[in-house]
Scaffold this motif. Structure first.
Motif, PDB file in Angstrom:
ATOM      1  N   LEU A  43       0.855  -1.125  -0.128  1.00 37.02           N
ATOM      2  CA  LEU A  43      -0.045  -0.019   0.062  1.00 37.02           C
ATOM      3  C   LEU A  43       0.790   1.218   0.091  1.00 37.02           C
ATOM      4  CD1 LEU A  43      -2.876   1.397   0.243  1.00 37.02           C
ATOM      5  CD2 LEU A  43      -2.636   1.096   2.688  1.00 37.02           C
ATOM      6  N   VAL A  44       1.883   1.319   0.771  1.00 36.45           N
ATOM      7  CA  VAL A  44       2.694   2.335   0.743  1.00 36.45           C
ATOM      8  C   VAL A  44       3.453   2.419  -0.558  1.00 36.45           C
ATOM      9  CG1 VAL A  44       5.066   3.334   1.881  1.00 36.45           C
ATOM     10  CG2 VAL A  44       3.214   2.227   3.300  1.00 36.45           C
ATOM     11  N   LEU A  45       3.861   1.334  -1.224  1.00 33.65           N
ATOM     12  CA  LEU A  45       4.732   1.575  -2.340  1.00 33.65           C
ATOM     13  C   LEU A  45       3.674   2.163  -3.483  1.00 33.65           C
ATOM     14  CD1 LEU A  45       7.010   0.712  -4.324  1.00 33.65           C
ATOM     15  CD2 LEU A  45       5.726  -1.391  -4.540  1.00 33.65           C
ATOM     16  N   CYS A  46       2.304   1.643  -3.430  1.00 29.90           N
ATOM     17  CA  CYS A  46       1.479   2.113  -4.557  1.00 29.90           C
ATOM     18  C   CYS A  46       1.187   3.580  -4.217  1.00 29.90           C
ATOM     19  CB  CYS A  46       0.080   1.324  -4.249  1.00 29.90           C
ATOM     20  SG  CYS A  46       0.343  -0.392  -4.926  1.00 29.90           S
ATOM     21  N   MET A  47       1.241   4.145  -3.085  1.00 33.14           N
ATOM     22  CA  MET A  47       1.146   5.508  -2.782  1.00 33.14           C
ATOM     23  C   MET A  47       2.496   6.400  -3.118  1.00 33.14           C
ATOM     24  SD  MET A  47      -0.465   5.715   1.139  1.00 33.14           S
ATOM     25  CE  MET A  47      -2.107   5.085   1.708  1.00 33.14           C
ATOM     26  N   MET A  48       3.495   5.806  -3.048  1.00 31.42           N
ATOM     27  CA  MET A  48       4.462   6.364  -3.409  1.00 31.42           C
ATOM     28  C   MET A  48       4.665   6.590  -5.074  1.00 31.42           C
ATOM     29  SD  MET A  48       7.467   4.977  -0.869  1.00 31.42           S
ATOM     30  CE  MET A  48       8.710   5.108  -1.812  1.00 31.42           C
ATOM     31  N   LEU A  49       4.191   5.337  -5.567  1.00 39.47           N
ATOM     32  CA  LEU A  49       4.138   5.205  -7.272  1.00 39.47           C
ATOM     33  C   LEU A  49       2.964   6.357  -7.751  1.00 39.47           C
ATOM     34  CD1 LEU A  49       4.650   1.436  -7.759  1.00 39.47           C
ATOM     35  CD2 LEU A  49       6.209   3.317  -8.282  1.00 39.47           C
ATOM     36  N   THR A  50       2.085   6.484  -7.035  1.00 42.64           N
ATOM     37  CA  THR A  50       0.919   7.367  -7.208  1.00 42.64           C
ATOM     38  C   THR A  50       1.424   8.761  -7.317  1.00 42.64           C
ATOM     39  OG1 THR A  50      -0.692   5.849  -6.696  1.00 42.64           O
ATOM     40  CG2 THR A  50      -1.429   8.125  -7.021  1.00 42.64           C
ATOM     41  N   LEU A  51       2.157   9.111  -6.201  1.00 35.39           N
ATOM     42  CA  LEU A  51       2.713  10.646  -6.092  1.00 35.39           C
ATOM     43  C   LEU A  51       3.879  10.888  -6.879  1.00 35.39           C
ATOM     44  CD1 LEU A  51       2.729  10.731  -2.242  1.00 35.39           C
ATOM     45  CD2 LEU A  51       1.229  11.893  -3.756  1.00 35.39           C
ATOM     46  N   ALA A  52       4.608   9.877  -7.487  1.00 29.02           N
ATOM     47  CA  ALA A  52       5.615  10.199  -8.376  1.00 29.02           C
ATOM     48  C   ALA A  52       4.910  10.290  -9.571  1.00 29.02           C
ATOM     49  CB  ALA A  52       6.578   8.834  -8.186  1.00 29.02           C
ATOM     50  N   ASP A  53       3.894   9.460 -10.068  1.00 30.60           N
ATOM     51  CA  ASP A  53       3.282   9.832 -11.323  1.00 30.60           C
ATOM     52  C   ASP A  53       2.389  11.095 -11.577  1.00 30.60           C
ATOM     53  OD1 ASP A  53       1.995   8.796 -13.774  1.00 30.60           O
ATOM     54  OD2 ASP A  53       0.302   8.610 -12.660  1.00 30.60           O
ATOM     55  N   ALA A  54       2.024  11.491 -10.264  1.00 33.66           N
ATOM     56  CA  ALA A  54       1.281  12.902 -10.143  1.00 33.66           C
ATOM     57  C   ALA A  54       2.373  14.086 -10.398  1.00 33.66           C
ATOM     58  CB  ALA A  54       0.442  13.143  -9.030  1.00 33.66           C
ATOM     59  N   MET A  55       3.579  13.658  -9.869  1.00 34.77           N
ATOM     60  CA  MET A  55       4.449  14.743  -9.927  1.00 34.77           C
ATOM     61  C   MET A  55       5.298  14.811 -11.625  1.00 34.77           C
ATOM     62  SD  MET A  55       4.913  16.147  -7.080  1.00 34.77           S
ATOM     63  CE  MET A  55       6.607  17.174  -6.964  1.00 34.77           C
ATOM     64  N   GLN A  56       5.289  13.741 -12.122  1.00 37.68           N
ATOM     65  CA  GLN A  56       5.720  13.628 -13.507  1.00 37.68           C
ATOM     66  C   GLN A  56       4.778  13.865 -14.528  1.00 37.68           C
ATOM     67  OE1 GLN A  56       7.740  10.076 -13.560  1.00 37.68           O
ATOM     68  NE2 GLN A  56       9.239  10.491 -12.196  1.00 37.68           N
ATOM     69  N   GLY A  57       3.668  13.357 -14.640  1.00 38.91           N
ATOM     70  CA  GLY A  57       2.530  13.317 -15.332  1.00 38.91           C
ATOM     71  C   GLY A  57       1.884  14.837 -15.374  1.00 38.91           C
ATOM     72  N   LYS A  58       0.480  14.572 -15.580  1.00 44.93           N
ATOM     73  CA  LYS A  58      -0.472  15.645 -15.566  1.00 44.93           C
ATOM     74  C   LYS A  58      -1.077  16.264 -14.483  1.00 44.93           C
ATOM     75  CE  LYS A  58      -3.051  13.487 -18.579  1.00 44.93           C
ATOM     76  NZ  LYS A  58      -4.064  13.091 -19.247  1.00 44.93           N
TER      77      LYS A  58
END
Length: 111
Positions: A43-58
Motif C-alpha cells: 500500500l505504501v509502495l502504491c502511494m509512492m508510485l501514485t505520487l511520483a506519477d502525479a509529479m511527473q505527469g499531468k
C-alpha cells in the motif's frame, strides 16, 4: 543353494510420504500473515508510485491507478480468508494480487 525361508529382496520398503505440494495448516497461515504485512508495505509502495506519477505527469491519476488500489482489497480478503481457512490457493492469489497492484499503477504512466 537357495533357502525357501529367506527373503532376499534388495528393494527398500515403500515409505508413505506426503506430496511436496501439500502444506500444513500452520505453514499456510504463516504465509498468509506475512502476506498481510506485505499488504501494508505494498500500500505504501502504491502511494509512492501514485505520487511520483502525479509529479511527473499531468497531476491527475488515470483509471489504472484506481484499479491498482482496488486490487489491494481482494488481496487483503484473500489473506484473511487464508488465516481462517488455510488453503494454499488463497495465499497464491493473495501474493499474485500483491504483485499486480503496483504493476497496474506503473502501467498508468501519463494517461
Amino acid at each position: 543353494m537357495t533357502t525357501n525361508d529367506a527373503n532376499t529382496t534388495d528393494a527398500p520398503a515403500a515409505v508413505p510420504t506426503a506430496a511436496p505440494s501439500v502444506r500444513s495448516a500452520k505453514d499456510v497461515r504463516v504465509a498468509a500473515g506475512i502476506g498481510l504485512v506485505l499488504l501494508v508495505a505494498d500500500l505504501v509502495l502504491c502511494m509512492m508510485l501514485t505520487l511520483a506519477d502525479a509529479m511527473q505527469g499531468k497531476g491527475i491519476g488515470g483509471p489504472l491507478i484506481d484499479a491498482g488500489f482496488a486490487v489491494l482489497y481482494p488481496a487483503g480478503f484473500a489473506g484473511l480468508a487464508a488465516l481462517f481457512a488455510p488453503k494454499s490457493g488463497l495465499v497464491k492469489a493473495q501474493y499474485a494480487l500483491l504483485v499486480l497492484a503496483p504493476l497496474l499503477i506503473l502501467l498508468d504512466g501519463n494517461s
